[in-house]
Design a protein around this motif. Structure first.
Motif, short mmCIF file in Angstrom:
data_model
loop_
_atom_site.label_atom_id
_atom_site.label_comp_id
_atom_site.label_asym_id
_atom_site.label_seq_id
_atom_site.Cartn_x
_atom_site.Cartn_y
_atom_site.Cartn_z
N MET A 1 44.37 -18.50 -5.71
CA MET A 1 43.71 -17.46 -4.95
C MET A 1 42.86 -18.05 -3.83
SD MET A 1 44.69 -14.54 -5.92
CE MET A 1 43.53 -13.34 -5.37
N ARG A 2 42.22 -19.18 -4.12
CA ARG A 2 41.37 -19.81 -3.12
C ARG A 2 42.21 -20.21 -1.91
NH1 ARG A 2 38.89 -24.61 -5.59
NH2 ARG A 2 37.95 -23.03 -6.89
N TRP A 3 43.37 -20.78 -2.16
CA TRP A 3 44.24 -21.18 -1.04
C TRP A 3 44.70 -19.95 -0.25
CZ3 TRP A 3 49.17 -19.72 0.13
CH2 TRP A 3 49.76 -20.39 1.19
N PHE A 4 45.09 -18.89 -0.96
CA PHE A 4 45.60 -17.69 -0.30
C PHE A 4 44.54 -17.08 0.62
CE2 PHE A 4 46.48 -13.10 -0.19
CZ PHE A 4 47.76 -13.12 0.31
N PHE A 5 43.33 -16.91 0.13
CA PHE A 5 42.28 -16.33 0.95
C PHE A 5 41.82 -17.27 2.06
CE2 PHE A 5 41.98 -13.42 -2.61
CZ PHE A 5 41.73 -12.22 -1.97
N TYR B 1 56.26 -16.00 1.92
CA TYR B 1 56.95 -17.26 2.19
C TYR B 1 56.01 -18.45 2.05
CZ TYR B 1 59.10 -20.99 4.89
OH TYR B 1 59.60 -22.21 5.30
N GLU B 2 54.84 -18.38 2.66
CA GLU B 2 53.90 -19.50 2.57
C GLU B 2 53.34 -19.67 1.17
OE1 GLU B 2 53.19 -21.87 4.72
OE2 GLU B 2 54.52 -21.04 6.24
N SER B 3 53.18 -18.59 0.43
CA SER B 3 52.72 -18.70 -0.96
C SER B 3 53.76 -19.41 -1.82
CB SER B 3 52.41 -17.32 -1.52
OG SER B 3 51.36 -16.73 -0.83
N ILE B 4 55.01 -19.04 -1.64
CA ILE B 4 56.10 -19.70 -2.39
C ILE B 4 56.18 -21.16 -1.98
CG2 ILE B 4 58.60 -19.78 -2.65
CD1 ILE B 4 58.56 -16.70 -2.52
N ARG B 5 56.04 -21.43 -0.70
CA ARG B 5 56.07 -22.82 -0.23
C ARG B 5 54.91 -23.62 -0.80
NH1 ARG B 5 55.51 -24.00 5.81
NH2 ARG B 5 54.90 -26.10 5.39
N PHE B 6 53.75 -23.01 -0.92
CA PHE B 6 52.58 -23.69 -1.49
C PHE B 6 52.80 -24.00 -2.97
CE2 PHE B 6 48.51 -23.42 -3.73
CZ PHE B 6 47.85 -24.50 -3.16
N HIS C 1 43.61 -19.48 3.70
CA HIS C 1 44.61 -19.74 4.74
C HIS C 1 45.28 -18.49 5.29
CE1 HIS C 1 44.24 -23.69 2.85
NE2 HIS C 1 44.57 -24.15 4.03
N PHE C 2 44.80 -17.32 4.93
CA PHE C 2 45.45 -16.07 5.34
C PHE C 2 45.59 -15.97 6.86
CE2 PHE C 2 45.81 -11.55 6.21
CZ PHE C 2 46.69 -11.14 5.23
N SER C 3 44.52 -16.15 7.60
CA SER C 3 44.57 -16.03 9.07
C SER C 3 45.37 -17.16 9.69
CB SER C 3 43.16 -16.04 9.65
OG SER C 3 42.46 -14.91 9.20
N GLU C 4 45.25 -18.34 9.13
CA GLU C 4 45.98 -19.50 9.65
C GLU C 4 47.49 -19.30 9.54
OE1 GLU C 4 46.59 -23.95 7.97
OE2 GLU C 4 44.53 -23.21 8.03
N ILE C 5 47.93 -18.68 8.46
CA ILE C 5 49.35 -18.44 8.26
C ILE C 5 49.89 -17.45 9.30
CG2 ILE C 5 51.01 -17.36 6.68
CD1 ILE C 5 49.32 -18.58 4.38
#
Length: 150
Positions: free
Chosen positions: A1-5, A142-147, A7-11
């Protein structure tokens, strides 16, 4: 969750998103200015010829900026791909579509003031709203699966 929140704008802040927005605005200008509803009257022919003339000027300018030796828009090695020209191809295309359709609309008296220009740009953004939503969802998944798996 920390990564998702975190990097949201960056993605979402990618050149693809910018290109989607620019092409949407260009589509809105084409649709609002009446270029897509061409019916071959004298006034429309005159407006179309003026718009095509502007597009020819843009094309000649791009050719001069890319074909000549040591041209400004070539890469450091003298190639078109990859180069500043390749990076800016869609934004330049969107700008030329917007300006030529605005010229068409002005000659046809569909664009009478700056408010009409804003309305046509926003009309394009309204029409691509489903694509923007799909882009946001797809890129986050896509980025979540990649992470997780990368």
């Amino acid at each position: 969750m920390r990564w998702f929140f975190g990097h949201f704008s960056e993605i979402l802040a990618t050149p693809l998103m910018v290109n989607i927005l620019l092409m949407g605005m260009a589509y809105g200008c084409l649709r609002r200015c009446g270029v897509l509803a061409y019916s071959n009257t004298y006034r429309e022919r005159r407006a179309l010829l003026m718009s095509l003339g502007l597009l020819v000027v843009y094309a000649v300018a791009l050719l001069l900026l890319t074909i000549l030796p040591h041209a400004v828009l070539l890469s450091a090695t003298g190639h078109l791909f990859p180069s500043p020209f390749a990076s800016s191809l869609l934004p330049v295309l969107a700008f030329s579509i917007v300006t030529s359709s605005m010229l068409y609309g002005a000659v046809m008296e569909r664009i009478r003031h700056i408010g009409h220009v804003y309305d046509s740009l926003l009309d394009g953004l309204r029409s691509i709203t489903p694509f923007i939503l799909f882009y946001i969802l797809f890129m986050q998944i896509y980025e979540s699966i990649r992470f997780v798996f990368g």
